[in-house]
Design a protein around this motif. Structure first.
Motif, PDB file in Angstrom:
ATOM      1  N   ARG A 297       0.833  -1.207   0.000  1.00 22.13           N
ATOM      2  CA  ARG A 297       0.000   0.000   0.000  1.00 22.13           C
ATOM      3  C   ARG A 297       0.870   1.261   0.000  1.00 22.13           C
ATOM      4  N   ASN A 298       1.894   1.276   0.836  1.00 27.29           N
ATOM      5  CA  ASN A 298       2.770   2.444   0.896  1.00 27.29           C
ATOM      6  C   ASN A 298       3.543   2.646  -0.404  1.00 27.29           C
ATOM      7  N   MET A 299       4.018   1.559  -0.981  1.00 28.34           N
ATOM      8  CA  MET A 299       4.725   1.669  -2.253  1.00 28.34           C
ATOM      9  C   MET A 299       3.784   2.143  -3.357  1.00 28.34           C
ATOM     10  N   SER A 300       2.549   1.684  -3.335  1.00 27.24           N
ATOM     11  CA  SER A 300       1.570   2.107  -4.339  1.00 27.24           C
ATOM     12  C   SER A 300       1.261   3.587  -4.214  1.00 27.24           C
ATOM     13  N   GLN A 301       1.125   4.055  -2.986  1.00 20.77           N
ATOM     14  CA  GLN A 301       0.884   5.485  -2.773  1.00 20.77           C
ATOM     15  C   GLN A 301       2.051   6.314  -3.272  1.00 20.77           C
ATOM     16  N   CYS A 302       3.256   5.839  -3.028  1.00 19.81           N
ATOM     17  CA  CYS A 302       4.448   6.531  -3.501  1.00 19.81           C
ATOM     18  C   CYS A 302       4.484   6.594  -5.026  1.00 19.81           C
ATOM     19  N   GLN A 303       3.836   5.629  -5.663  1.00 23.75           N
ATOM     20  CA  GLN A 303       3.780   5.564  -7.124  1.00 23.75           C
ATOM     21  C   GLN A 303       2.555   6.277  -7.684  1.00 23.75           C
ATOM     22  N   SER A 334      16.402 -24.770  -0.013  1.00 23.41           N
ATOM     23  CA  SER A 334      17.647 -24.110   0.386  1.00 23.41           C
ATOM     24  C   SER A 334      17.390 -22.863   1.222  1.00 23.41           C
ATOM     25  N   THR A 335      18.489 -22.178   1.563  1.00 24.49           N
ATOM     26  CA  THR A 335      18.487 -21.020   2.457  1.00 24.49           C
ATOM     27  C   THR A 335      19.168 -19.834   1.777  1.00 24.49           C
ATOM     28  N   TRP A 336      18.705 -18.637   2.127  1.00 18.38           N
ATOM     29  CA  TRP A 336      19.301 -17.400   1.616  1.00 18.38           C
ATOM     30  C   TRP A 336      19.600 -16.448   2.771  1.00 18.38           C
ATOM     31  N   LEU A 337      20.553 -15.566   2.548  1.00 13.84           N
ATOM     32  CA  LEU A 337      20.902 -14.518   3.500  1.00 13.84           C
ATOM     33  C   LEU A 337      20.277 -13.208   3.037  1.00 13.84           C
ATOM     34  N   ILE A 338      19.637 -12.506   3.975  1.00 21.95           N
ATOM     35  CA  ILE A 338      18.842 -11.332   3.631  1.00 21.95           C
ATOM     36  C   ILE A 338      19.442 -10.069   4.234  1.00 21.95           C
ATOM     37  N   THR A 339      19.532  -9.028   3.406  1.00 21.52           N
ATOM     38  CA  THR A 339      19.896  -7.694   3.888  1.00 21.52           C
ATOM     39  C   THR A 339      18.776  -6.729   3.540  1.00 21.52           C
ATOM     40  N   ASP A 340      18.634  -5.705   4.344  1.00 19.96           N
ATOM     41  CA  ASP A 340      17.565  -4.732   4.148  1.00 19.96           C
ATOM     42  C   ASP A 340      17.844  -3.840   2.948  1.00 19.96           C
ATOM     43  N   ASP A 341      16.809  -3.595   2.173  1.00 24.25           N
ATOM     44  CA  ASP A 341      16.889  -2.652   1.050  1.00 24.25           C
ATOM     45  C   ASP A 341      15.544  -1.946   0.917  1.00 24.25           C
ATOM     46  N   SER A 342      14.989  -1.556   2.073  1.00 26.94           N
ATOM     47  CA  SER A 342      13.619  -1.039   2.111  1.00 26.94           C
ATOM     48  C   SER A 342      13.510   0.416   1.698  1.00 26.94           C
ATOM     49  N   GLU A 343      14.622   1.097   1.541  1.00 32.09           N
ATOM     50  CA  GLU A 343      14.565   2.504   1.158  1.00 32.09           C
ATOM     51  C   GLU A 343      14.947   2.704  -0.300  1.00 32.09           C
ATOM     52  N   ASN A 344      14.700   1.679  -1.121  1.00 32.78           N
ATOM     53  CA  ASN A 344      15.045   1.795  -2.536  1.00 32.78           C
ATOM     54  C   ASN A 344      14.000   2.614  -3.279  1.00 32.78           C
TER      55      ASN A 344
END
Length: 500
Positions: A297-303, A334-344
């Motif tokens: 919802r927030n991303m849609s509003q930003c768009q 399998s497994t993955w390692l996650i880093t934040d990228d929420s301000e893209n």
């Protein structure tokens, strides 16, 4: 090297267990073992005896370059003709059940229920009877990615009408096979159907509309599943005495660092990948995960969109979907390692961008032939622990778990993988109290691995695709799994294949 010109003998040889210690736990008495396949990947006979065209037939014929090796599944393992041999392979392994899927297009060539292809019905009916005659329980998936092309011509899964057509198809299947099939899986891996089929375009029908059509697809798939569940529950359960659920795929998402942002990103990724499907069905509140709704919802509003790109459920739809599964089918690899990228950049419209994360895998993890699949057994247990807490310890059937190589007969990598993952599964049962009732290894035999074609091999049995007879040859892992099933624990010694 021509496999069919060799005499192959499987023997047991004492070998080192390596870094995986033998688990002293046994599998519970009521725990069942099986293997899994999918119709498009093994059957072949793509236009035989009245079968209709599906979306994988269409895309592999029209765009052969889209598949890694340019090949298709027109013949594949030719299980349409060799199904009696396949049953004997299953019997040799000693499995309790066989998970396979029905081809919607083989039963209903147009996708609609007004015309039934009785040749296709006969094929599956005979196969089910043969399984039961050999004391192998059929576990049947209604939909494993092969939508009839006429339904894709109507827009495919993003079109909500497909949910009703799926219900019609499910009704035909219940009526024809429900007297003998006691475990039904409605839909396999909805994330792959929607994200890769209508988002990234990495699966049929190959549409790239991430962040829009994938979400529309998701709503239809969840409603379709619920329709099939309620249909079975209302009209067939009491008479046929079976169970019905859905299979969801999930990797484990581990924070790459101990930072709060990475931990939040890993949890957000779990919610938006696994929770997208599990939350509406298995959560007591139903609906999509709150973080998913808020984020999109927030991303849609930003768009500059007036409404969220994530289609809403009505109150009635939330209640209709909630609780619509007797068990949770779980696929894990399998497994993955996650880093934040929420301000893209919020101007990017995509599911991946909506999640706001980046993912990598540790280069020290044991690789497989698939770039996305590493041997990380501890992630399996963490995933099971997370599901137990998040969804109040649901009943779980492990419906897929497998390792990719390039076709080695002495497949030590596959044995190491399954030894480790089954070790963690035992720990989850005995130490964590997870309610896991069955395990299906992917896969019975090498097959057509979707966009990877025949470049990846997951089978316990090697298939010689250059031989018109499609000969099947047991790998070391076949004997490993056979011994595990016999002992009901992880073998302390590894079977090896000796070619003489």
């Amino acid at each position: 090297m021509e496999i069919r010109k060799m005499n192959v003998v499987v023997v047991l040889v004492l070998t080192s267990i390596g870094v995986i210690q033998a688990n002293t736990f046994h599998f519970p008495d009521n725990f069942s073992f099986g293997v899994a396949t999918a119709a498009y990947q093994i059957e072949g006979g793509w236009n035989k005896s009245g079968k209709g065209e599906n979306i994988w037939d269409r895309i592999t014929h029209k765009r052969p370059e889209w598949v890694k090796d340019g090949k298709n599944a027109d013949i594949a393992c030719d299980s349409y003709h060799l199904w009696k041999i396949d049953v004997q392979l299953l019997k040799q392994l000693g499995v309790d059940f066989y998970r396979f899927s029905l081809s919607w297009s083989r039963i209903l060539p147009t996708g609609f229920s007004e015309y039934i292809n009785w040749n296709g019905v006969r094929y599956y009916s005979d196969f089910i009877d043969e399984l039961l005659a050999n004391d192998i329980r059929p576990v049947v998936t209604l939909y494993h990615w092969d939508l009839p092309q006429p339904l894709q011509d109507l827009g495919g899964w993003p079109n909500l009408l497909i949910a009703s057509y799926f219900e019609d198809y499910a009704k035909v299947a219940f009526q024809l096979f429900g007297d003998r099939v006691k475990t039904w899986i409605t839909i396999n891996e909805p994330n792959e159907i929607c994200d890769t089929g209508y988002g990234t375009g990495a699966a049929a029908p190959g549409i790239e509309e991430s962040g829009t059509l994938d979400y529309l697809c998701g709503k239809t798939v969840l409603i379709a599943h619920a329709k099939a569940y309620h249909l079975y529950d209302k009209y067939y359960r009491n008479k046929q005495k079976g169970e019905i659920g859905i299979t969801i795929v999930s990797r484990w998402n581990e924070p790459k660092t101990n930072s709060t942002r990475d931990k939040e990103a890993a949890e957000r990724t779990m919610q938006m990948q696994f929770g997208w499907w599990a939350h509406p069905i298995f959560s007591t509140k139903g609906d999509y995960p709150l973080v998913m709704k808020e984020r999109i919802r927030n991303m849609s509003q930003c768009q500059n969109l007036e409404e969220s790109r994530l289609p809403k459920f009505t109150t009635n739809e939330i209640e209709y979907i909630k609780g619509s599964s007797d068990f949770m089918g779980l696929n894990h690899y399998s497994t993955w390692l996650i880093t934040d990228d929420s301000e893209n950049n919020c101007t990017i419209v995509s599911y991946e961008n909506d999640m706001g994360m980046k993912n990598v895998q540790d280069p020290s993890w044991i690789p497989s032939a698939a770039s996305w699949l590493k041997d990380v057994p501890w992630g399996f247990r963490k995933l099971l622990q997370w599901i137990k807490v998040e969804y109040d310890n649901p009943l779980i059937h492990i419906t897929e778990n497998g390792f990719a190589d390039v076709g080695e007969l002495h497949d030590t990598g596959r044995i190491h993988y399954h030894r480790g993952y089954l070790n963690e599964l035992l720990n989850a049962i005995h130490l964590d109290g997870c309610k896991i009732k069955s395990y299906a290894l992917w896969s019975l035999m090498d097959n057509m691995e979707w966009q990877d074609g025949y470049t990846l091999k997951f089978g316990l049995y090697y298939v010689n695709f250059s031989d018109p007879l499609r000969t099947r040859t047991p790998k070391s892992s076949a004997n490993f799994y056979k011994e595990l099933i016999r002992l009901r624990r992880i073998p302390r010694d590894t079977p090896q294949l000796i070619v003489i």
